[in-house]
Structures are given as structure tokens and as C-alpha cells.
Motif scaffolding. Structure first.
Motif, short mmCIF file in Angstrom:
data_model
loop_
_atom_site.label_atom_id
_atom_site.label_comp_id
_atom_site.label_asym_id
_atom_site.label_seq_id
_atom_site.Cartn_x
_atom_site.Cartn_y
_atom_site.Cartn_z
N VAL A 159 0.84 -1.19 0.00
CA VAL A 159 0.00 0.00 0.00
C VAL A 159 0.88 1.25 0.00
N GLU A 160 1.94 1.22 0.80
CA GLU A 160 2.85 2.36 0.89
C GLU A 160 3.83 2.37 -0.27
N SER A 161 4.41 3.51 -0.50
CA SER A 161 5.47 3.66 -1.50
C SER A 161 6.57 4.51 -0.89
N TRP A 162 7.78 4.42 -1.47
CA TRP A 162 8.96 5.05 -0.89
C TRP A 162 9.79 5.72 -1.98
N PRO A 163 10.28 6.93 -1.74
CA PRO A 163 11.10 7.61 -2.75
C PRO A 163 12.50 7.02 -2.81
N PHE A 164 13.00 6.79 -4.01
CA PHE A 164 14.40 6.42 -4.18
C PHE A 164 15.16 7.51 -4.94
N VAL A 165 14.55 8.67 -5.08
CA VAL A 165 15.19 9.87 -5.61
C VAL A 165 14.96 10.97 -4.57
N PRO A 166 16.02 11.68 -4.13
CA PRO A 166 17.39 11.62 -4.65
C PRO A 166 18.26 10.56 -3.99
N ARG A 167 17.81 9.98 -2.83
CA ARG A 167 18.66 9.00 -2.14
C ARG A 167 18.23 7.59 -2.48
N PRO A 168 19.17 6.69 -2.75
CA PRO A 168 18.83 5.32 -3.16
C PRO A 168 18.13 4.53 -2.04
N LEU A 169 17.38 3.53 -2.46
CA LEU A 169 16.73 2.59 -1.56
C LEU A 169 17.45 1.25 -1.60
N ALA A 170 17.36 0.51 -0.50
CA ALA A 170 17.77 -0.89 -0.47
C ALA A 170 16.52 -1.72 -0.17
N VAL A 171 16.21 -2.68 -1.04
CA VAL A 171 15.07 -3.58 -0.85
C VAL A 171 15.65 -4.98 -0.67
N GLU A 172 15.37 -5.58 0.48
CA GLU A 172 15.97 -6.88 0.82
C GLU A 172 14.88 -7.84 1.25
N THR A 173 15.00 -9.11 0.84
CA THR A 173 14.02 -10.10 1.25
C THR A 173 14.60 -11.51 1.12
N ASP A 174 14.06 -12.44 1.90
CA ASP A 174 14.38 -13.85 1.77
C ASP A 174 13.31 -14.50 0.89
N PHE A 175 13.71 -15.51 0.12
CA PHE A 175 12.72 -16.26 -0.65
C PHE A 175 13.15 -17.72 -0.75
N THR A 176 12.16 -18.58 -0.93
CA THR A 176 12.41 -19.99 -1.21
C THR A 176 11.56 -20.36 -2.42
N PHE A 177 12.21 -20.77 -3.47
CA PHE A 177 11.53 -21.10 -4.73
C PHE A 177 11.48 -22.62 -4.86
N THR A 178 10.29 -23.19 -4.73
CA THR A 178 10.13 -24.64 -4.76
C THR A 178 9.42 -25.05 -6.04
N HIS A 179 10.10 -25.83 -6.85
CA HIS A 179 9.53 -26.33 -8.09
C HIS A 179 9.43 -27.85 -7.99
N GLY A 180 8.24 -28.40 -8.20
CA GLY A 180 8.02 -29.84 -8.06
C GLY A 180 8.63 -30.65 -9.19
N ALA A 181 8.41 -31.93 -9.12
CA ALA A 181 8.99 -32.86 -10.11
C ALA A 181 8.13 -32.91 -11.37
N HIS A 182 8.08 -31.79 -12.08
CA HIS A 182 7.35 -31.72 -13.34
C HIS A 182 8.09 -30.76 -14.26
N ASP A 183 7.70 -30.71 -15.51
CA ASP A 183 8.42 -29.88 -16.48
C ASP A 183 7.62 -28.63 -16.86
#
Length: 259
Positions: free
Chosen positions: A113-137
Motif C-alpha cells: 500500500v505504501e510507497s517510498w522515494p528512491f530519488v534523490p537518495r537510493p533505496l535498499a530492498v531486501e528479502t528472503d525467498f524460497t523457490f520450490t519447483h516440483g517434479a514436473h516440467d
């Protein structure tokens, strides 16, 4: 209309909020006004007035940093959803955000919902993720999109995390110029990663450039080719083949000022 260099940043911000439509002209007008407000704040903060103490910048609920999400819940005050509520397959479990495509859907996503300015000062966006792909093509993609508007309309930067099998994933960065080239326009090379374990993403976003790291290793950097100056974040999972029981996770999303 009617604004001048003498206007306060908050007045420019009020003018931006008054433009509520989603046409290209209205979206661009909002982006330019929010950029003008950010630049005005920077200019004012650099002016030294000996007779008066320096004032703190005006507080703005849409620029509160750092912004941290640990996914104990999906608060409607922090997240918006495509149909007004989380899609089937989007849920919070064990302190993480789970994303699974239903059998009848090709996408599921949420937007800040919120937004953040990255001008004039840069932003750092950090997150953890786990990408799970099953046994299919079948093709499966997890992604984080940074755009100037909720739901990612207009220009954007997109981190693509995808695979067509369980053994090797691929990550890269593209932007709004990719679809007209049938997704052949990329901002970084495609890098392989192991989908069997969790990973940490770190995106540094500045006025003209970006830098993406995966687990502290550079994925790519360069010009993002975007002109907007505020960041909304969309997290999503996608597949043209619909759901096949694959479950992916996000956690520990943090947005802060880059050093």
C-alpha cells in the motif's frame, strides 16, 4: 498546476495525491510531482540559515523507513490485493508468506500500500525467498516487481526467479521494455541458483541505476531505464500452465535507505 519553486514539499505532495486516476497522463503527473517534492526537500535541507536552527524534514507516512515485514499477518493497511482480498493460495504460515497457484489460476500477487522515494537518495530492498519447483516440467516463476504505481502499472523493474524443472533455477532483471521484445530485453545476464534452499535478495535502487545481489553475490547492475522516483513493491507467483502444487515463500522484507 500553478505550482512554483516557492511551494513547500508538502504542498507539492498534496497536489500529487489529488490526482487519483490511472491513465498514463495522470500516472506520469503523479510521478513528476512526487519527484519534485523529493528534490525540493533535498534542496531545502542543503540551505544553511544562520539565524534559525535546521528543521527536520516533514513527516510523510508514505516515506517511513525502514519498513519491515515479517509476515506474521497480511494487514490490509500494508498490502493490497488484486480482487480486494488475498487470492486462493496466498496465505501466512509459520511466519512466512506462502504463495501457491490454484489449479484454475495463472497468477497470484500482492502489492504494498505504501510507497517510498528512491530519488534523490537510493533505496535498499531486501528479502528472503524460497523457490520450490516440483517434479514436473511446467514453467513456474516467482517475482518481485518495483514500480511507480500500485499493481505495477507503467514502468517497472522486475526480478524474475523461474524454472521449468526442480533441479536448477534462473534469476535475472528486466524492465517494462521486455514484453515488446517477447521478453528478450534483459538488464542482466541470466544466473543459475539452487532452488533446494532459501536465498537472500538485495536490490539497491537509485535515480538511474540498480544493483542486485543474491546471497551477497552480484547478479547484475546497470541502468534500469525508468523515470519514476517512487517504489511500490509487488510479490507474485505465475505460470501459464496454472497450479501444480508448487509452494514458494517470502520472508523478512525490509526497505531502507541505502548507504
Amino acid at each position: 498546476a500553478g505550482l512554483s519553486q516557492a511551494d513547500a514539499p508538502e504542498e507539492i505532495g498534496d497536489a500529487s495525491k489529488a490526482i487519483a486516476g490511472d491513465t498514463p497522463t495522470e500516472v506520469r503527473a503523479r510521478e513528476l510531482l512526487t519527484l519534485a517534492a523529493a528534490l525540493t526537500r533535498e534542496a531545502r535541507s542543503s540551505v544553511v540559515v544562520p539565524s534559525r536552527p535546521a528543521q527536520a524534514p516533514p513527516q510523510d507516512s508514505h516515506a517511513t523507513l525502514p519498513w519491515v515485514e515479517t509476515f506474521e499477518e497480511l494487514s490490509p493497511e500494508r498490502w493490497s490485493f488484486t480482487d480486494g482480498k488475498p487470492a486462493e493460495g496466498i496465505r501466512v504460515a509459520s511466519g512466512r508468506l506462502e504463495m501457491e497457484l490454484p489449479l484454475d489460476a495463472t497468477s497470484a500477487e500482492i502489492h504494498t500500500v505504501e510507497s517510498w522515494p528512491f530519488v534523490p537518495r537510493p533505496l535498499a530492498v531486501e528479502t528472503d525467498f524460497t523457490f520450490t519447483h516440483g517434479a514436473h516440467d511446467r514453467y513456474l516463476r516467482l517475482s518481485m516487481k518495483v514500480s511507480g504505481t500500485t499493481a505495477g502499472r507503467g514502468e517497472y523493474i522486475l526480478i524474475r526467479i523461474e524454472a521449468t524443472g526442480p533441479d536448477s533455477g534462473t534469476i535475472w532483471v528486466e524492465n517494462h521494455n521486455a514484453p515488446p521484445t517477447r521478453w528478450q530485453h534483459t538488464l542482466t545476464e541470466r544466473k543459475s541458483f539452487d532452488p533446494a534452499r532459501p536465498h537472500r535478495l538485495s536490490l539497491r535502487l537509485g535515480r538511474d541505476t540498480f544493483r542486485l545481489e543474491l546471497d551477497g553475490v552480484l547478479v547484475g547492475e546497470g541502468s534500469h531505464e525508468c523515470e519514476f522516483g517512487w517504489a511500490n513493491v509487488t510479490l507474485g507467483v505465475y505460470s501459464g500452465h496454472r497450479g501444480h502444487g508448487d509452494v514458494c515463500w517470502w520472508d523478512n522484507l525490509r526497505i531502507r535507505r541505502a548507504p
